[in-house]
Design a protein around this motif. Structure first.
Motif, PDB file in Angstrom:
ATOM      1  N   LEU A 277       0.854  -1.092  -0.120  1.00 22.26           N
ATOM      2  CA  LEU A 277      -0.004   0.067  -0.034  1.00 22.26           C
ATOM      3  C   LEU A 277       0.867   1.271  -0.102  1.00 22.26           C
ATOM      4  CD1 LEU A 277      -2.698  -0.833   2.610  1.00 22.26           C
ATOM      5  CD2 LEU A 277      -3.084  -0.592  -0.029  1.00 22.26           C
ATOM      6  N   VAL A 278       1.954   1.004   0.725  1.00 19.54           N
ATOM      7  CA  VAL A 278       2.765   2.379   0.962  1.00 19.54           C
ATOM      8  C   VAL A 278       3.640   2.602  -0.541  1.00 19.54           C
ATOM      9  CG1 VAL A 278       5.075   3.256   2.068  1.00 19.54           C
ATOM     10  CG2 VAL A 278       3.060   2.192   3.385  1.00 19.54           C
ATOM     11  N   LEU A 279       3.852   1.499  -1.054  1.00 15.86           N
ATOM     12  CA  LEU A 279       4.437   1.554  -2.501  1.00 15.86           C
ATOM     13  C   LEU A 279       3.599   2.046  -3.565  1.00 15.86           C
ATOM     14  CD1 LEU A 279       6.551  -1.826  -2.523  1.00 15.86           C
ATOM     15  CD2 LEU A 279       7.507   0.374  -2.487  1.00 15.86           C
ATOM     16  N   ARG A 280       2.409   1.630  -3.446  1.00 13.72           N
ATOM     17  CA  ARG A 280       1.351   2.214  -4.169  1.00 13.72           C
ATOM     18  C   ARG A 280       0.918   3.663  -4.068  1.00 13.72           C
ATOM     19  NH1 ARG A 280      -1.284   4.135  -7.978  1.00 13.72           N
ATOM     20  NH2 ARG A 280      -3.298   2.945  -8.760  1.00 13.72           N
ATOM     21  N   VAL A 281       1.129   4.221  -2.760  1.00  9.00           N
ATOM     22  CA  VAL A 281       1.107   5.681  -2.430  1.00  9.00           C
ATOM     23  C   VAL A 281       2.209   6.434  -3.091  1.00  9.00           C
ATOM     24  CG1 VAL A 281       1.023   7.334  -0.678  1.00  9.00           C
ATOM     25  CG2 VAL A 281      -0.462   5.539  -0.576  1.00  9.00           C
ATOM     26  N   GLU A 282       3.446   5.809  -2.922  1.00  7.05           N
ATOM     27  CA  GLU A 282       4.612   6.589  -3.183  1.00  7.05           C
ATOM     28  C   GLU A 282       4.691   6.564  -4.877  1.00  7.05           C
ATOM     29  OE1 GLU A 282       6.903   7.986  -1.727  1.00  7.05           O
ATOM     30  OE2 GLU A 282       5.699   7.893   0.276  1.00  7.05           O
ATOM     31  N   TYR A 283       4.044   5.555  -5.669  1.00  6.38           N
ATOM     32  CA  TYR A 283       3.922   5.517  -6.941  1.00  6.38           C
ATOM     33  C   TYR A 283       3.001   6.607  -7.803  1.00  6.38           C
ATOM     34  CZ  TYR A 283       3.703   3.419 -11.756  1.00  6.38           C
ATOM     35  OH  TYR A 283       3.578   3.546 -13.143  1.00  6.38           O
ATOM     36  N   GLU A 284       1.769   6.631  -6.980  1.00  5.38           N
ATOM     37  CA  GLU A 284       0.960   7.571  -7.391  1.00  5.38           C
ATOM     38  C   GLU A 284       1.278   9.024  -7.282  1.00  5.38           C
ATOM     39  OE1 GLU A 284      -2.701   9.172  -8.761  1.00  5.38           O
ATOM     40  OE2 GLU A 284      -1.911   7.153  -8.706  1.00  5.38           O
ATOM     41  N   LYS A 285       2.151   9.176  -6.143  1.00  6.07           N
ATOM     42  CA  LYS A 285       2.751  10.546  -5.893  1.00  6.07           C
ATOM     43  C   LYS A 285       3.900  10.947  -6.990  1.00  6.07           C
ATOM     44  CE  LYS A 285       2.645  10.749  -0.713  1.00  6.07           C
ATOM     45  NZ  LYS A 285       3.414  10.528   0.313  1.00  6.07           N
TER      46      LYS A 285
ATOM     47  N   ARG B  37       1.963  11.858 -10.072  1.00  2.00           N
ATOM     48  CA  ARG B  37       1.492  13.290 -10.177  1.00  2.00           C
ATOM     49  C   ARG B  37       2.634  14.090 -10.297  1.00  2.00           C
ATOM     50  NH1 ARG B  37      -2.815  13.055  -5.078  1.00  2.00           N
ATOM     51  NH2 ARG B  37      -4.227  11.666  -6.002  1.00  2.00           N
ATOM     52  N   GLU B  38       3.872  13.827  -9.959  1.00  4.14           N
ATOM     53  CA  GLU B  38       4.856  15.022  -9.921  1.00  4.14           C
ATOM     54  C   GLU B  38       5.979  14.635 -11.098  1.00  4.14           C
ATOM     55  OE1 GLU B  38       7.098  14.063  -6.434  1.00  4.14           O
ATOM     56  OE2 GLU B  38       5.424  14.774  -5.097  1.00  4.14           O
ATOM     57  N   GLY B  39       5.357  13.602 -12.240  1.00  5.62           N
ATOM     58  CA  GLY B  39       6.056  13.362 -13.343  1.00  5.62           C
ATOM     59  C   GLY B  39       7.394  12.687 -13.258  1.00  5.62           C
ATOM     60  N   LYS B  40       7.618  11.872 -12.024  1.00  2.00           N
ATOM     61  CA  LYS B  40       9.025  11.301 -11.852  1.00  2.00           C
ATOM     62  C   LYS B  40       8.847   9.735 -12.141  1.00  2.00           C
ATOM     63  CE  LYS B  40       9.992  14.464  -8.045  1.00  2.00           C
ATOM     64  NZ  LYS B  40      10.349  14.524  -6.494  1.00  2.00           N
TER      65      LYS B  40
ATOM     66  N   LYS C 199       9.617   3.507 -19.073  1.00  2.00           N
ATOM     67  CA  LYS C 199       9.151   2.194 -18.747  1.00  2.00           C
ATOM     68  C   LYS C 199       7.932   2.112 -17.835  1.00  2.00           C
ATOM     69  CE  LYS C 199      13.214  -0.301 -20.503  1.00  2.00           C
ATOM     70  NZ  LYS C 199      14.071  -1.459 -20.291  1.00  2.00           N
ATOM     71  N   GLY C 200       7.655   3.311 -17.176  1.00  2.00           N
ATOM     72  CA  GLY C 200       6.508   3.446 -16.178  1.00  2.00           C
ATOM     73  C   GLY C 200       6.998   3.124 -14.978  1.00  2.00           C
ATOM     74  N   CYS C 201       8.203   2.985 -14.636  1.00  2.00           N
ATOM     75  CA  CYS C 201       8.725   2.658 -13.093  1.00  2.00           C
ATOM     76  C   CYS C 201       9.362   4.036 -12.485  1.00  2.00           C
ATOM     77  CB  CYS C 201      10.101   1.801 -13.282  1.00  2.00           C
ATOM     78  SG  CYS C 201       9.869   0.300 -14.201  1.00  2.00           S
ATOM     79  N   VAL C 202       9.095   3.772 -11.242  1.00  2.00           N
ATOM     80  CA  VAL C 202       9.362   4.919 -10.225  1.00  2.00           C
ATOM     81  C   VAL C 202      10.733   4.623  -9.212  1.00  2.00           C
ATOM     82  CG1 VAL C 202       8.627   6.065  -8.396  1.00  2.00           C
ATOM     83  CG2 VAL C 202       6.964   5.881 -10.315  1.00  2.00           C
ATOM     84  N   LEU C 203      11.660   5.415  -9.161  1.00  2.00           N
ATOM     85  CA  LEU C 203      12.681   5.039  -8.349  1.00  2.00           C
ATOM     86  C   LEU C 203      12.317   5.622  -6.843  1.00  2.00           C
ATOM     87  CD1 LEU C 203      15.925   5.838 -10.232  1.00  2.00           C
ATOM     88  CD2 LEU C 203      14.957   3.564  -9.571  1.00  2.00           C
ATOM     89  N   LEU C 204      12.465   4.828  -5.738  1.00  2.00           N
ATOM     90  CA  LEU C 204      12.193   5.044  -4.556  1.00  2.00           C
ATOM     91  C   LEU C 204      13.384   4.752  -3.565  1.00  2.00           C
ATOM     92  CD1 LEU C 204       9.923   6.224  -2.557  1.00  2.00           C
ATOM     93  CD2 LEU C 204       9.475   4.029  -2.084  1.00  2.00           C
ATOM     94  N   ALA C 205      13.964   5.692  -2.705  1.00  2.00           N
ATOM     95  CA  ALA C 205      15.225   5.403  -1.844  1.00  2.00           C
ATOM     96  C   ALA C 205      14.594   4.477  -0.795  1.00  2.00           C
ATOM     97  CB  ALA C 205      15.715   6.626  -1.357  1.00  2.00           C
ATOM     98  N   PHE C 206      15.411   3.220  -0.408  1.00  2.00           N
ATOM     99  CA  PHE C 206      15.148   2.576   0.735  1.00  2.00           C
ATOM    100  C   PHE C 206      14.594   3.411   1.893  1.00  2.00           C
ATOM    101  CE2 PHE C 206      15.678   0.172   4.314  1.00  2.00           C
ATOM    102  CZ  PHE C 206      15.301  -1.084   4.030  1.00  2.00           C
TER     103      PHE C 206
END
Length: 225
Positions: A112-120, A123-126, A130-137
């Motif tokens: 769920l948290v990953l989904r929230v971060e993906y949505e954010k 919205r920010e165009g990040k 390939k539709g992937c989003v980088l997120l720091a651990f």
């Protein structure tokens, strides 16, 4: 007789029964194929494209539905009784969960948290091409704390099991298992398939004012799909 009919159809598609069986078994075993994941999955994905109608008809006989995301080159199999985002539910489907995998509470919370971060990030165009989003651990760990008042598992083996399972579900990707040791400098990639894994209705309930309550309730109930 069925094998003979199948062989006749496959012959017209220049495929062997062994090739077809490998593709079906992979879908039933892993539940997902992502072309960008590996050379093996790229080959299987391309094979699906050459016999997509046959694969879908074959799986439909046993009530398994297939979602094909042509934009991000991925396939995901949904067993009988599973809710499939974007597809109309079968009103005659059985009530039991059948072979559907049910994530545990820790997995649900992280998803769920990953989904929230993906949505954010969307919205920010990040989002990459390939539709992937980088997120720091470190960012994931902070989000878990801020949204759920939870921490990622401190036990290394539990943490490894959590992230390995999410990688098997093709929801995240990381290049080094060193990340599992808790090094905050590492990054993970949230895969676009997470959009199909967490329904839009579930995500809607996360915003804005009741975000934490909704997340806590969802993680306690074990509801992701």
């Amino acid at each position: 007789m069925l094998e003979e009919l199948l062989n006749n159809v496959l012959a017209k598609l220049n495929l062997s029964l062994a090739d077809f069986s490998e593709l079906i078994n992979r879908l039933l075993d892993y539940g997902v194929i992502n072309r960008d994941e590996s050379a093996v999955e790229a080959q299987l994905y391309d094979r699906y494209l050459s016999c997509s109608e046959l694969v879908e008809d074959y799986l439909n006989v046993i009530g398994i539905r297939l979602m094909h995301d042509a934009q991000f080159l991925s396939l995901r199999a949904f067993p009988p009784s599973a809710e499939v985002p974007g597809l109309i539910d079968d009103i005659h489907r059985p009530f039991n969960g059948g072979m559907r995998y049910r994530p545990n509470q820790q997995e649900v919370a992280c998803i769920l948290v990953l989904r929230v971060e993906y949505e954010k990030a969307v919205r920010e165009g990040k989002v990459d091409d390939k539709g992937c989003v980088l997120l720091a651990f470190e960012a994931l760990s902070m989000s878990m704390t801020n949204l759920l008042k939870r921490s990622l598992p401190e036990n290394i083996s539990e943490r490894k099991n959590l992230f390995t399972r999410l990688r098997q579900l093709r929801l995240i990707h990381f290049s080094s298992d060193d990340m599992l040791e808790g090094d905050e400098e590492y990054w993970l990639s949230i895969q676009p398939s997470i959009v199909n894994f967490v329904s839009s209705d579930a995500l809607t309930n996360l915003y804005p004012s009741e975000e934490q309550n909704s997340l806590n309730q969802a993680s306690e109930d074990g509801h992701v799909l």
